[in-house]
Design an enzyme around this catalytic site. Structure first.
Site, PDB file in Angstrom:
ATOM      1  N   CYS A  79      -0.002   5.934  -4.000  1.00  0.00           N
ATOM      2  CA  CYS A  79       0.653   6.971  -3.210  1.00  0.00           C
ATOM      3  C   CYS A  79       1.917   7.468  -3.919  1.00  0.00           C
ATOM      4  O   CYS A  79       1.827   8.066  -4.990  1.00  0.00           O
ATOM      5  CB  CYS A  79       0.926   6.477  -1.787  1.00  0.00           C
ATOM      6  SG  CYS A  79       1.336   7.810  -0.628  1.00  0.00           S
ATOM      7  N   HIS A 177      -4.363   4.778   0.056  1.00  0.00           N
ATOM      8  CA  HIS A 177      -3.815   3.420   0.165  1.00  0.00           C
ATOM      9  C   HIS A 177      -4.960   2.406   0.160  1.00  0.00           C
ATOM     10  O   HIS A 177      -5.574   2.180   1.200  1.00  0.00           O
ATOM     11  CB  HIS A 177      -3.001   3.277   1.450  1.00  0.00           C
ATOM     12  CG  HIS A 177      -1.690   3.974   1.403  1.00  0.00           C
ATOM     13  ND1 HIS A 177      -0.558   3.381   0.899  1.00  0.00           N
ATOM     14  CD2 HIS A 177      -1.344   5.237   1.752  1.00  0.00           C
ATOM     15  CE1 HIS A 177       0.447   4.237   0.960  1.00  0.00           C
ATOM     16  NE2 HIS A 177      -0.010   5.371   1.466  1.00  0.00           N
ATOM     17  N   GLU A 179      -4.767  -0.713   0.118  1.00  0.00           N
ATOM     18  CA  GLU A 179      -4.405  -1.858   0.963  1.00  0.00           C
ATOM     19  C   GLU A 179      -4.639  -1.579   2.441  1.00  0.00           C
ATOM     20  O   GLU A 179      -4.633  -2.504   3.256  1.00  0.00           O
ATOM     21  CB  GLU A 179      -2.948  -2.275   0.704  1.00  0.00           C
ATOM     22  CG  GLU A 179      -1.890  -1.403   1.319  1.00  0.00           C
ATOM     23  CD  GLU A 179      -1.611  -0.097   0.584  1.00  0.00           C
ATOM     24  OE1 GLU A 179      -0.694   0.618   1.023  1.00  0.00           O
ATOM     25  OE2 GLU A 179      -2.300   0.225  -0.409  1.00  0.00           O
TER      26      GLU A 179
END
Length: 195
Positions: A79, A177, A179
């Site tokens: 990001c 993202h 994660e």
């Protein structure tokens, strides 16, 4: 042999959720802004949720703006981390690290901004993208985007096509993202660890 994974600390968020995602893969990471630790790491992850100019200011204070482009191990920007690796950003009129040869621009006001939520990728190529299928969704949240360029390894289309992922030599970037992207995101993180 256990790898030494470093998460770059630079006062931009999402390192906690990134650490949890890595832990689910059985990977321990350290959070650091110490140049010696970053140089010793087998892999470096450059996370980010925040504002470009203030994040770059911190990198400069710590002399990380000159260190990061010199790293020779695999580096993954996520990001804002990816955006700071580009030439420049319209966010705060910020000069970037000039690793990726593209500019970061604000989305035109033709849709809901920020781009928040799940979207899939197209034109995915590179070992980072191994196992990614056309209908796999990834989680995005951003108001600025990296324009597509020769180093684009995956695209996403929201208002316009943009770089969902970038690669130049040992440097990789993901606008989404991983994660926060469930199993598909874990696949990206595992691919990065396996490089």
């Amino acid at each position: 042999m256990k790898q030494r994974i470093a998460i770059l600390k630079y006062n931009a968020g999402n390192s906690t959720s990134l650490n949890y995602a890595l832990a689910r893969l059985g990977i321990e990471a350290i959070l650091t802004d110490d140049p010696r630790e970053l140089l010793k790491a087998d892999k470096v992850i450059f996370p980010g949720v925040g504002e470009a100019s203030s994040a770059m200011k911190y990198l400069k204070i710590q002399n990380l703006d000159s260190l990061i482009p010199q790293l020779t191990q695999p580096v993954l920007g996520i990001c804002l981390g990816m955006q700071l690796m580009c030439n420049s950003s319209e966010e705060g009129n910020t000069t970037g690290l000039k690793i990726f040869d593209t500019e970061v621009k604000r989305f035109p006001a033709k849709g809901i901004i920020p781009h928040t939520g799940w979207n899939n990728l197209s034109k995915a190529k590179s070992p980072l993208m191994d196992g990614v299928e056309p209908n796999d969704d990834f989680y995005f949240v951003h108001s600025f985007y990296a324009a597509t360029c020769a180093q684009t390894i995956a695209e996403c289309d929201y208002i316009l096509p943009f770089s969902a992922a970038l690669q130049k030599d040992n440097f990789f970037g993901a606008q989404f993202h991983p994660e926060k992207s469930g199993k598909t995101g874990e696949q990206i993180l595992q691919n990065f660890i396996d490089l």
